[in-house]
Design a protein around this motif. Sequence first.
Motif, mmCIF file in Angstrom:
data_model
loop_
_atom_site.group_PDB
_atom_site.id
_atom_site.type_symbol
_atom_site.label_atom_id
_atom_site.label_comp_id
_atom_site.label_asym_id
_atom_site.label_seq_id
_atom_site.Cartn_x
_atom_site.Cartn_y
_atom_site.Cartn_z
ATOM 1 N N VAL A 38 9.840 -2.981 5.487
ATOM 2 C CA VAL A 38 10.868 -2.367 4.645
ATOM 3 C C VAL A 38 11.614 -3.431 3.846
ATOM 4 C CG1 VAL A 38 11.132 -0.377 6.181
ATOM 5 C CG2 VAL A 38 12.725 -2.292 6.379
ATOM 6 N N ALA A 39 11.693 -4.656 4.380
ATOM 7 C CA ALA A 39 12.300 -5.748 3.614
ATOM 8 C C ALA A 39 11.465 -6.049 2.377
ATOM 9 C CB ALA A 39 12.440 -6.988 4.494
ATOM 10 N N TYR A 40 10.144 -6.113 2.541
ATOM 11 C CA TYR A 40 9.265 -6.305 1.391
ATOM 12 C C TYR A 40 9.381 -5.146 0.403
ATOM 13 C CZ TYR A 40 6.459 -10.382 2.829
ATOM 14 O OH TYR A 40 6.030 -11.645 3.135
ATOM 15 N N GLU A 41 9.367 -3.923 0.908
ATOM 16 C CA GLU A 41 9.393 -2.771 0.012
ATOM 17 C C GLU A 41 10.710 -2.692 -0.756
ATOM 18 O OE1 GLU A 41 8.582 2.061 -0.056
ATOM 19 O OE2 GLU A 41 8.013 0.889 1.724
ATOM 20 N N GLY A 42 11.792 -3.113 -0.109
ATOM 21 C CA GLY A 42 13.064 -3.149 -0.815
ATOM 22 C C GLY A 42 13.000 -4.029 -2.047
ATOM 23 N N GLU A 43 12.310 -5.169 -1.917
ATOM 24 C CA GLU A 43 12.162 -6.060 -3.072
ATOM 25 C C GLU A 43 11.254 -5.437 -4.132
ATOM 26 O OE1 GLU A 43 14.008 -9.000 -3.397
ATOM 27 O OE2 GLU A 43 14.904 -7.922 -1.701
ATOM 28 N N LEU A 44 10.168 -4.791 -3.707
ATOM 29 C CA LEU A 44 9.269 -4.155 -4.675
ATOM 30 C C LEU A 44 9.980 -3.039 -5.441
ATOM 31 C CD1 LEU A 44 6.005 -3.882 -2.532
ATOM 32 C CD2 LEU A 44 6.425 -5.443 -4.452
ATOM 33 N N ALA A 45 10.821 -2.285 -4.734
ATOM 34 C CA ALA A 45 11.548 -1.169 -5.367
ATOM 35 C C ALA A 45 12.844 -1.626 -6.023
ATOM 36 C CB ALA A 45 11.851 -0.101 -4.320
ATOM 37 N N ASP A 46 13.214 -2.891 -5.814
ATOM 38 C CA ASP A 46 14.449 -3.463 -6.355
ATOM 39 C C ASP A 46 15.683 -2.735 -5.832
ATOM 40 O OD1 ASP A 46 15.867 -5.362 -7.871
ATOM 41 O OD2 ASP A 46 16.079 -3.971 -9.558
ATOM 42 N N VAL A 47 15.660 -2.377 -4.544
ATOM 43 C CA VAL A 47 16.836 -1.789 -3.909
ATOM 44 C C VAL A 47 17.234 -2.648 -2.713
ATOM 45 C CG1 VAL A 47 16.278 0.555 -4.644
ATOM 46 C CG2 VAL A 47 15.479 -0.252 -2.410
ATOM 47 N N ASP A 48 18.489 -2.540 -2.321
ATOM 48 C CA ASP A 48 18.996 -3.301 -1.180
ATOM 49 C C ASP A 48 18.573 -2.596 0.106
ATOM 50 O OD1 ASP A 48 20.374 -4.699 0.754
ATOM 51 O OD2 ASP A 48 22.324 -4.568 -0.233
ATOM 52 N N ALA A 49 17.631 -3.202 0.822
ATOM 53 C CA ALA A 49 17.118 -2.584 2.053
ATOM 54 C C ALA A 49 18.053 -2.776 3.234
ATOM 55 C CB ALA A 49 15.743 -3.170 2.380
ATOM 56 N N PHE A 50 19.181 -3.448 3.034
ATOM 57 C CA PHE A 50 20.024 -3.819 4.175
ATOM 58 C C PHE A 50 21.430 -3.222 4.130
ATOM 59 C CE2 PHE A 50 16.781 -7.057 3.531
ATOM 60 C CZ PHE A 50 16.174 -7.038 4.770
ATOM 61 N N ASN A 51 21.710 -2.397 3.131
ATOM 62 C CA ASN A 51 23.000 -1.703 3.136
ATOM 63 C C ASN A 51 22.777 -0.219 3.415
ATOM 64 O OD1 ASN A 51 21.987 -0.681 0.740
ATOM 65 N ND2 ASN A 51 23.717 -1.307 -0.523
ATOM 66 N N GLN A 52 23.864 0.537 3.490
ATOM 67 C CA GLN A 52 23.756 1.971 3.747
ATOM 68 C C GLN A 52 24.975 2.700 3.192
ATOM 69 O OE1 GLN A 52 23.269 1.287 8.064
ATOM 70 N NE2 GLN A 52 25.218 2.363 8.345
ATOM 71 N N PRO A 53 25.191 2.585 1.896
ATOM 72 C CA PRO A 53 26.400 3.181 1.300
ATOM 73 C C PRO A 53 26.473 4.686 1.473
ATOM 74 C CG PRO A 53 24.850 2.501 -0.406
ATOM 75 C CD PRO A 53 24.353 1.920 0.877
ATOM 76 N N GLY A 54 25.322 5.348 1.547
ATOM 77 C CA GLY A 54 25.338 6.798 1.721
ATOM 78 C C GLY A 54 25.938 7.224 3.047
ATOM 79 N N VAL A 55 25.776 6.395 4.070
ATOM 80 C CA VAL A 55 26.353 6.694 5.381
ATOM 81 C C VAL A 55 27.875 6.592 5.321
ATOM 82 C CG1 VAL A 55 26.448 5.981 7.793
ATOM 83 C CG2 VAL A 55 24.270 5.924 6.571
ATOM 84 N N GLU A 56 28.359 5.624 4.560
ATOM 85 C CA GLU A 56 29.810 5.435 4.458
ATOM 86 C C GLU A 56 30.474 6.604 3.739
ATOM 87 O OE1 GLU A 56 31.034 3.034 6.246
ATOM 88 O OE2 GLU A 56 28.963 2.435 6.669
ATOM 89 N N SER A 57 29.734 7.300 2.878
ATOM 90 C CA SER A 57 30.324 8.398 2.094
ATOM 91 C C SER A 57 30.873 9.498 2.988
ATOM 92 C CB SER A 57 29.274 8.973 1.136
ATOM 93 O OG SER A 57 28.873 8.002 0.202
ATOM 94 N N TYR A 58 30.067 9.952 3.948
ATOM 95 C CA TYR A 58 30.555 11.047 4.805
ATOM 96 C C TYR A 58 31.647 10.564 5.748
ATOM 97 C CZ TYR A 58 28.048 9.704 9.125
ATOM 98 O OH TYR A 58 27.626 9.069 10.262
ATOM 99 N N LEU A 79 0.825 -1.211 0.000
ATOM 100 C CA LEU A 79 0.000 0.000 0.000
ATOM 101 C C LEU A 79 0.861 1.264 0.000
ATOM 102 C CD1 LEU A 79 -2.799 -1.052 2.531
ATOM 103 C CD2 LEU A 79 -3.056 -0.737 0.058
ATOM 104 N N LYS A 80 1.925 1.274 0.795
ATOM 105 C CA LYS A 80 2.781 2.460 0.855
ATOM 106 C C LYS A 80 3.569 2.625 -0.449
ATOM 107 C CE LYS A 80 1.824 3.215 5.323
ATOM 108 N NZ LYS A 80 2.649 2.681 6.408
ATOM 109 N N PHE A 81 4.019 1.509 -1.011
ATOM 110 C CA PHE A 81 4.766 1.553 -2.271
ATOM 111 C C PHE A 81 3.869 2.068 -3.403
ATOM 112 C CE2 PHE A 81 6.402 -0.649 -6.152
ATOM 113 C CZ PHE A 81 7.646 -0.051 -6.205
#
Length: 487
Positions: A449-469, A292-294
């Motif tokens: 969020v695990a389900y939504e990650g699959e619907l959006a085809d993104v990895d819901a379990f990483n956080q590369p943006g955090v590593e950038s800073y 529903l949220k997706f």
Amino acid sequence: MSLKLKSGFTFDYDNLYGEGKVTEADLKSYEEDLKKAHEAMKVMRETGFIRAHLSKDGEPEKVLFSQLPYVEEGHLNSPNSLKHLQELTDHVKDNVDVVVSMGIGGSYLGDKVLFDVQCGAYWNELPKEERNGFPKVYFSGNNIDPRSTGDLIHHLENESKILQYHEKRNLKVLLLVISKSGGTLDTMSNFMVVYDALQKFPGIDVEVVAVTDPNMENQTLLKKLAIEKGWPQYAVPDGVGGRFSIFCEVGLSLAACIGFDIKSFLDGAKDMDKACQNDDIWQNPAMLNAALKFAASEKHGRDIEVMMPYGDYLKSVSEWYIQLLAESLGKQFNKEGKEVCYGRTPLVAVGTTDMHSQTQQHQEGKLNKVVQFVKIENWANDLEIPNVFPEAKKLADISGVTMSEALEVARQSNADALASNKRYNACFSLPELNAYHLGELLYMLAMSVAYEGELADVDAFNQPGVESYKRIMGPKLQALKAAKAAK
């Protein structure tokens, strides 16, 4: 329309699904994707495998949060690990005066949820007998703020002087330090400042419990310190990101220090996980919520979610959810490496407080939001509004009902007003605010969020943006240190 579990947990989506909202056709268009997402959850539970998920080091990494509700031999939460947590409970009860929980991200937000639900705002003001022998609790390490850290040190020094005066003994302080690596700048800078300062006060006895990576082969900085100093240790396990770590020793170590019912909490999560194994979307709370949220976001432009629980001590639940949604789904690239810049923006709100601040925006601003309510059906200590001033008709009119009844009337009125102006909203209802139902709610959100990650085809379990800073911040700190040394 609502989905109600045997436990009484209810997801009311009447103002989110139907004509003029997310439609049957919308969900039908995701039918195959939902089947694939549900199958991915099965594989995750059985093997820990999530397609295309890698650790921050680029190595294959299992996802193990769905294992956490099940206390079994060989699991991250096992009979032995719960026994180890009980040892912490036995140690602090009637023996430790103050626990300072030091962590950031999930290591702070999850712990704050457990504290708020169990203890409330005035815990530290209660006499020890009313705390059932459990210690006062303070939080630090969640910002690099010299004033708040200095205030904490000053407060503990004063506490020690008062105790010396009245009981002629030292203040016993336990620093619960939570960092997987031991190199977390925010947490470890606070830890070193507080640890060093408290050691210098003759009226304070300081001990440390380290919650860190348990790996013995490649020991982290905090692990090495803990071994060298003989500090008791609890685990920040591999395969459990910080935003999911409330269900493991990261959250449960603080729970052990306040008498929180760990078993009921995990039982609630376990029963929710079983409900989420249903392949019927209308009987699976996490899959339905995600779908529903997706759909609201992708087909109707409602890409902001306002998490608005009704109750002061649920604000931290909203703050915990903000991290969960933001870090899990805010991704620049999909699993195939294509730039998608996906993510729904989460916002914190509390009812009724923010009905007097944010609701104007929710009600008449851009049509880009879903307002997600959380309500408690039966409050443990309800209060009736008395007719103290019968001569004042406006005040007399609001008397004779309980505060929880008035709270729910306010929430319903907000929901109805929003719905009347094409504003999407939904409600999670908990029969009571206790450890079991809290476990249900938080686990359902994590699985969503695990389900939504699959619907959006993104990895819901990483956080590369955090590593950038972090990669930028390290050299900047070294340059600052070198410049200071050169003066």
